[in-house]
Scaffold this motif. Structure first.
Motif, short mmCIF file in Angstrom:
data_model
loop_
_atom_site.label_atom_id
_atom_site.label_comp_id
_atom_site.label_asym_id
_atom_site.label_seq_id
_atom_site.Cartn_x
_atom_site.Cartn_y
_atom_site.Cartn_z
N LEU A 1 -4.66 -7.18 -2.63
CA LEU A 1 -4.75 -6.41 -3.88
C LEU A 1 -3.43 -5.70 -4.18
CD1 LEU A 1 -8.33 -4.87 -3.54
CD2 LEU A 1 -7.60 -6.63 -5.16
N GLN A 2 -2.80 -5.16 -3.13
CA GLN A 2 -1.53 -4.48 -3.32
C GLN A 2 -0.45 -5.45 -3.77
OE1 GLN A 2 -0.97 -0.98 -2.94
NE2 GLN A 2 0.80 -1.68 -4.13
N ALA A 3 -0.45 -6.64 -3.16
CA ALA A 3 0.53 -7.65 -3.55
C ALA A 3 0.31 -8.08 -5.00
CB ALA A 3 0.44 -8.86 -2.62
N ARG A 4 -0.96 -8.23 -5.38
CA ARG A 4 -1.26 -8.61 -6.76
C ARG A 4 -0.84 -7.52 -7.74
NH1 ARG A 4 -7.29 -10.38 -8.39
NH2 ARG A 4 -7.70 -8.17 -8.00
N GLU A 5 -1.12 -6.24 -7.38
CA GLU A 5 -0.72 -5.14 -8.25
C GLU A 5 0.80 -5.06 -8.37
OE1 GLU A 5 -1.24 -0.29 -8.74
OE2 GLU A 5 -2.28 -1.36 -7.15
N ASP A 6 1.50 -5.21 -7.24
CA ASP A 6 2.96 -5.18 -7.28
C ASP A 6 3.49 -6.30 -8.17
OD1 ASP A 6 2.91 -3.03 -5.58
OD2 ASP A 6 3.37 -4.18 -3.77
N GLY A 7 2.87 -7.48 -8.06
CA GLY A 7 3.31 -8.60 -8.89
C GLY A 7 3.05 -8.34 -10.37
#
Length: 322
Positions: A58-64
């Motif tokens: 989820l963090q990687a998706r939000e950062d992206g």
């Protein structure tokens, strides 16, 4: 008659039974208990790892998403505030780390950033309401009429708005000579701090809510003060947006107070995702929507009706500076 030998035999029997129980517990029952405990521990360990993996994804998706929106922001907001002058007003406790991003998105949208007014803790102090009331009466332009039942914050907000904003595009970027002393007196009194040149009036305003809700017995009154200032800016300009983070739309937050305030809730727009690139795009759209005479509550809080206003095919009209 029960003699000592009987007691001795009884005591020996008791200890023998305990010994047998301990032996049985440590041999016959040991392996099943250990296996069950190990299985439970492994299950918990796997569940924790799964949750860590989900959080990381989820963090990687939000950062992206944030990186993508940041890169696309110039195209998303281009021309939406063309010709408009925008003032930023910070409530006490507003996140100073967002100042540069807010200014940047206003300017990327074609708006002119007139400056920043920071309300101080003294402005919200219950002991200073009498002083604010007196300053408002002293500094209000000739012919000013305060609404019946107006609070000291309503009056102070109205006087400040007369010096900071205008709803006449031809007056944008000019100083109101009738209120030339207002900002200086409020600053010297320790009620506000200024950056750049906010005296050159804006047509639109952004009020930045505190990062955390106010606490204590005066919290409701402090929220009411910010709501009053936002309402006064909205009445004196072409539109005002109260923006902040998700905490501002939660219990005790300024955005929640705006949405519960009645008149201000129907006129002032709110955005509770100012800490996100997409939220700053939403701020620009909300300002443009205010300019068009509409309002809304945007973001992720319980009072939001949508994440952002619907993008318009055409930007706001260009205002001619006086």
């Amino acid at each position: 008659m029960i003699d000592f030998r009987y007691h001795l035999v009884s005591i020996v029997a008791i200890f023998l039974a305990l010994t047998v129980g301990i032996v049985l517990g440590s041999t016959v029952l040991q392996n099943p208990i250990i296996r069950s405990t190990q299985a439970t521990a492994e299950s918990i360990k796997k569940m924790n790892q799964d949750q860590r993996d989900q959080i990381a994804a989820l963090q990687a998706r939000e950062d992206g998403n944030n990186a993508f929106v940041s890169d696309a922001t110039p195209e998303l907001v281009q021309g939406n505030l063309a010709g408009e002058h925008v003032l930023v007003v910070e409530a006490p406790g507003a996140p100073s780390g967002l100042r540069d991003q807010v200014r940047e998105v206003i300017e990327r949208a074609g708006g002119t950033y007139t400056g920043r007014i920071t309300l101080t803790d003294k402005f919200l102090s219950a002991e200073q309401t009498g002083v604010l009331d007196g300053l408002a009466a002293q500094l209000s332009p000739i012919g000013t009429v305060f609404a019946e039942g107006a609070t000291p914050y309503d009056k102070a907000g109205q006087v400040l708005a007369s010096a900071l904003v205008t709803n006449t595009p031809l007056s944008a970027g000019t100083v109101n000579t009738a209120t030339s002393a207002v900002l200086q007196v409020f600053q010297e009194g320790g009620f506000i701090a200024m950056s750049d040149d906010p005296s050159k009036r804006a047509t639109l305003a952004v009020v930045v809510a505190p990062a955390t809700p106010y606490e204590g017995d005066d919290a409701d009154a402090q929220n009411g003060a910010i709501v009053a200032v936002a309402g006064a800016l909205d009445n004196g300009s072409l539109g005002t947006v109260v923006a902040g983070t998700a905490t501002a739309s939660g219990t005790g937050g300024v955005i929640a107070a705006v949405l519960d305030s009645g008149d201000e809730a129907s006129q002032v727009s709110t955005v509770d995702t100012l800490d996100l690139p997409s939220g700053r795009v939403a701020l620009v759209y909300a300002l443009r929507e205010q300019h068009a005479g509409r309002s809304g509550a945007y973001g992720i809080g319980s009072g939001a009706t949508a994440f952002a206003p619907t993008p318009s095919a055409s930007p706001s009209p260009v205002a001619t500076g006086g």
